[in-house]
Design a protein around this motif. Structure first.
Motif, PDB file in Angstrom:
ATOM      1  N   VAL A  34       0.849  -1.187   0.000  1.00 42.90           N
ATOM      2  CA  VAL A  34       0.000   0.000   0.000  1.00 42.90           C
ATOM      3  C   VAL A  34       0.882   1.232   0.000  1.00 42.90           C
ATOM      4  CG1 VAL A  34      -1.700   1.310   1.320  1.00 42.90           C
ATOM      5  CG2 VAL A  34      -1.904  -1.169   1.165  1.00 42.90           C
ATOM      6  N   SER A  35       0.508   2.225  -0.789  1.00 44.73           N
ATOM      7  CA  SER A  35       1.259   3.469  -0.869  1.00 44.73           C
ATOM      8  C   SER A  35       0.411   4.630  -0.375  1.00 44.73           C
ATOM      9  CB  SER A  35       1.703   3.732  -2.319  1.00 44.73           C
ATOM     10  OG  SER A  35       2.287   5.017  -2.445  1.00 44.73           O
ATOM     11  N   GLN A  36       1.044   5.602   0.268  1.00 46.28           N
ATOM     12  CA  GLN A  36       0.343   6.799   0.723  1.00 46.28           C
ATOM     13  C   GLN A  36       0.266   7.862  -0.365  1.00 46.28           C
ATOM     14  OE1 GLN A  36      -1.067   6.620   3.768  1.00 46.28           O
ATOM     15  NE2 GLN A  36      -0.179   4.554   3.852  1.00 46.28           N
ATOM     16  N   THR A  37       0.890   7.586  -1.506  1.00 46.77           N
ATOM     17  CA  THR A  37       0.916   8.538  -2.616  1.00 46.77           C
ATOM     18  C   THR A  37       0.188   7.942  -3.809  1.00 46.77           C
ATOM     19  OG1 THR A  37       3.059   9.371  -1.866  1.00 46.77           O
ATOM     20  CG2 THR A  37       2.388   9.927  -4.110  1.00 46.77           C
ATOM     21  N   GLN A 152      -6.938  12.398   2.880  1.00 52.53           N
ATOM     22  CA  GLN A 152      -5.780  11.525   2.932  1.00 52.53           C
ATOM     23  C   GLN A 152      -6.217  10.149   2.470  1.00 52.53           C
ATOM     24  OE1 GLN A 152      -4.445  11.806   7.016  1.00 52.53           O
ATOM     25  NE2 GLN A 152      -2.982  13.434   6.523  1.00 52.53           N
ATOM     26  N   SER A 154      -4.703   5.958   1.116  1.00 55.02           N
ATOM     27  CA  SER A 154      -3.670   4.974   0.806  1.00 55.02           C
ATOM     28  C   SER A 154      -4.171   4.141  -0.366  1.00 55.02           C
ATOM     29  CB  SER A 154      -3.372   4.084   2.022  1.00 55.02           C
ATOM     30  OG  SER A 154      -4.535   3.382   2.442  1.00 55.02           O
ATOM     31  N   TYR A 155      -3.242   3.684  -1.199  1.00 52.94           N
ATOM     32  CA  TYR A 155      -3.622   3.090  -2.478  1.00 52.94           C
ATOM     33  C   TYR A 155      -2.917   1.757  -2.716  1.00 52.94           C
ATOM     34  CZ  TYR A 155      -4.911   7.966  -3.376  1.00 52.94           C
ATOM     35  OH  TYR A 155      -5.441   9.229  -3.290  1.00 52.94           O
TER      36      TYR A 155
END
Length: 208
Positions: A34-37, A152, A154-155
């Motif tokens: 998971v990415s925060q960007t 915000q 997560s992806y």
């Protein structure tokens, strides 16, 4: 006396061992990264779904608030100008009809009485006891944020969000499924959980 296992017993033992091994393997599967960007896939997905002006869906709804629980079924028709949402009891009785326009919100209860307010959240809280964040939900249910306030998220690497926080609501997407929205294929949330303070909502899509 020692009794040898029969072929049938051996078959059952083998099936049991195979099932145990499968369950053990499933329980140790690593979670996807998971990415925060937002990567390019996430940005493209958001841009595509943000252009959606209308949709209709049917879903199961579970609500928890103030120590109480409630389950229902809903039918929702959304356009950029208005919303029609019908909420049904588990027995199929319509308990509320919500009609939103740019000017007002009307909730018709199960007795046919109409109630009016400026927004859906305050109206549902006063009449049903829990807040329905319809203003943001029309975007969140697609797996994207709305553009009116910061957020915000997560992806997944494929671009779908796993979590989204906006307007003091935390949204968690448990899974996705391929669907066709207005004739266009899309990966859309199947199970969505929302929480704000003591209000918890769970939406399970039955049909887009």
């Amino acid at each position: 006396m020692l009794h040898l296992a029969t072929p049938l017993t051996w078959g059952r033992m083998a099936a049991t061992c195979l099932l145990a091994m499968t369950l053990a393997a499933c329980s140790t599967l690593p979670k996807p990264p998971v990415s925060q960007t937002a990567n390019s896939a996430a940005q493209q997905r958001m841009q595509s779904l943000a252009a959606v002006q209308q949709f209709s869906l049917q879903a199961k709804l579970a609500v928890q608030y103030s120590g109480k629980g409630y389950t229902a079924r809903l039918e929702w028709q959304h356009t950029g100008q208005e919303d029609h949402m019908r909420i049904f009891s588990p027995l199929g009785q319509q308990v509320a009809l919500i009609h939103r326009t740019a000017q007002s919100v009307t909730l018709t209860d199960q007795n046919g009485k109409q109630h009016h307010a400026n927004d859906v959240a305050s109206l549902t809280e006063s009449l049903l006891g829990w807040r329905l964040p319809l203003a943001g939900l029309s975007q969140w249910i697609l797996g994207i944020p709305h553009g009116a306030s910061p957020y915000q998220a997560s992806y997944l690497a494929s671009g779908e969000p796993v979590t989204l926080t906006q307007d003091d609501w935390r949204i968690e997407y448990e899974d996705y499924q391929a669907a066709t929205l207005n004739g266009t294929p899309a990966s859309l949330p199947y199970t969505t959980r929302l929480q704000q303070q003591d209000v918890r909502l769970k939406l399970v899509i039955q049909h887009w």
